[in-house]
Design a protein around this motif. Structure first.
Motif, PDB file in Angstrom:
ATOM      1  N   ALA A 119     -49.707 148.223  55.729  1.00 57.95           N
ATOM      2  CA  ALA A 119     -48.721 147.475  54.946  1.00 57.95           C
ATOM      3  C   ALA A 119     -48.770 145.975  55.214  1.00 57.95           C
ATOM      4  CB  ALA A 119     -47.318 148.003  55.250  1.00 57.95           C
ATOM      5  N   SER A 149     -54.282 144.926  50.162  1.00 58.74           N
ATOM      6  CA  SER A 149     -53.772 146.284  50.012  1.00 58.74           C
ATOM      7  C   SER A 149     -54.451 147.205  51.015  1.00 58.74           C
ATOM      8  CB  SER A 149     -54.029 146.787  48.592  1.00 58.74           C
ATOM      9  OG  SER A 149     -55.425 146.877  48.349  1.00 58.74           O
ATOM     10  N   ALA A 150     -53.917 148.415  51.155  1.00 57.34           N
ATOM     11  CA  ALA A 150     -54.497 149.380  52.094  1.00 57.34           C
ATOM     12  C   ALA A 150     -55.937 149.706  51.717  1.00 57.34           C
ATOM     13  CB  ALA A 150     -53.646 150.648  52.112  1.00 57.34           C
ATOM     14  N   GLN A 151     -56.186 149.887  50.411  1.00 61.14           N
ATOM     15  CA  GLN A 151     -57.541 150.201  49.968  1.00 61.14           C
ATOM     16  C   GLN A 151     -58.503 149.050  50.271  1.00 61.14           C
ATOM     17  OE1 GLN A 151     -54.807 150.411  48.189  1.00 61.14           O
ATOM     18  NE2 GLN A 151     -54.603 152.493  47.358  1.00 61.14           N
ATOM     19  N   SER A 152     -58.023 147.830  50.081  1.00 59.43           N
ATOM     20  CA  SER A 152     -58.873 146.664  50.342  1.00 59.43           C
ATOM     21  C   SER A 152     -59.212 146.551  51.824  1.00 59.43           C
ATOM     22  CB  SER A 152     -58.173 145.386  49.868  1.00 59.43           C
ATOM     23  OG  SER A 152     -57.944 145.419  48.476  1.00 59.43           O
TER      24      SER A 152
END
Length: 231
Positions: free
Chosen positions: A152, A157-160
């Motif tokens: 977070a 982002s988490a995917q990035s």
């Protein structure tokens, strides 16, 4: 006194770096141009460029101070690549850039690409594992909460974050790959030599050089995590 202490830490960090570089500069039959190019790329990848990727992952802003410190680190990496070649030369000069490129071309295959992707993924997973397990800067006490807290973090982002760590793992593997093609030793010796080299370049030397700028407990955590991750 503060300037003298800072210079001392920087000097000792350079000495450690020299000891880590010696086995792969002296025992591999590099030509001078090959050695300078390879070690400059190696030091830049695990040094300044690695620091940029870390800041992106942790969401640390790039202020003016960071860029002012980064420029000398880039210059130092290039300088060390040249000095290591000149001061710790190999006994024979055989391996040229063309020779190294031909060896890399021979190794290119679907199997090799899958191994690179696998190494990158393992690096990303190990990074998460060691940070979540040993980094005491997280407020959450348990794994799931720490993972959520890490993913977070702004601004990615988490995917990035996962893709960035995966890409960093692939890049690190690509940079180390030429050493595996020309440095023939037992597996344990390779692990010790390459693990020590990447650990000193990526983690220990920067931490040692910036010893007075980092909180001691945080420094110990990051050095230990870096040791586990690089090996």
């Amino acid at each position: 006194l503060a300037i003298a202490q800072d210079f001392t830490y920087q000097f000792l960090a350079g000495v450690l770096l020299g000891f880590a570089l010696r086995p792969v500069t002296n025992m591999i039959y590099w030509k001078w141009t090959t050695s300078i190019v390879f070690f400059s790329i190696f030091l830049l990848t695990f040094g300044p460029f690695g620091q940029i990727l870390k800041r992106l992952v942790w969401g640390i802003p790039f202020d003016n101070t960071f860029w002012l410190l980064l420029i000398p680190e880039v210059i130092a990496s290039l300088t060390v690549g040249i000095l290591a070649t000149l001061l710790i030369p190999s006994q024979h000069q055989v391996i040229s850039l063309n020779f190294l490129w031909r060896r890399l071309q021979k190794e290119i295959s679907i199997s090799m690409l899958l191994k690179l992707l696998g190494c990158g993924l393992i690096y990303a997973l190990l990074f998460l594992f060691f940070q979540i397990t040993f980094n005491e800067s997280f407020s959450a006490p348990f794994w799931l909460g720490r993972i959520e807290e890490f993913l977070a973090l702004p601004a990615l982002s988490a995917q990035s974050k996962i893709l960035l760590l995966w890409g960093q793992g692939i890049l690190n593997t690509l940079v180390i790959l030429p050493l595996f093609l020309v440095f023939f030793r037992e597996k344990v010796e390779l692990i010790v030599v390459f693990g020590s080299l990447t650990f000193v370049v990526a983690e220990f030397a920067p931490a040692f050089a910036n010893f007075q700028l980092i909180e001691p407990l945080l420094l110990i955590d990051q050095v230990f995590i870096g040791f586990c991750l690089q090996f």
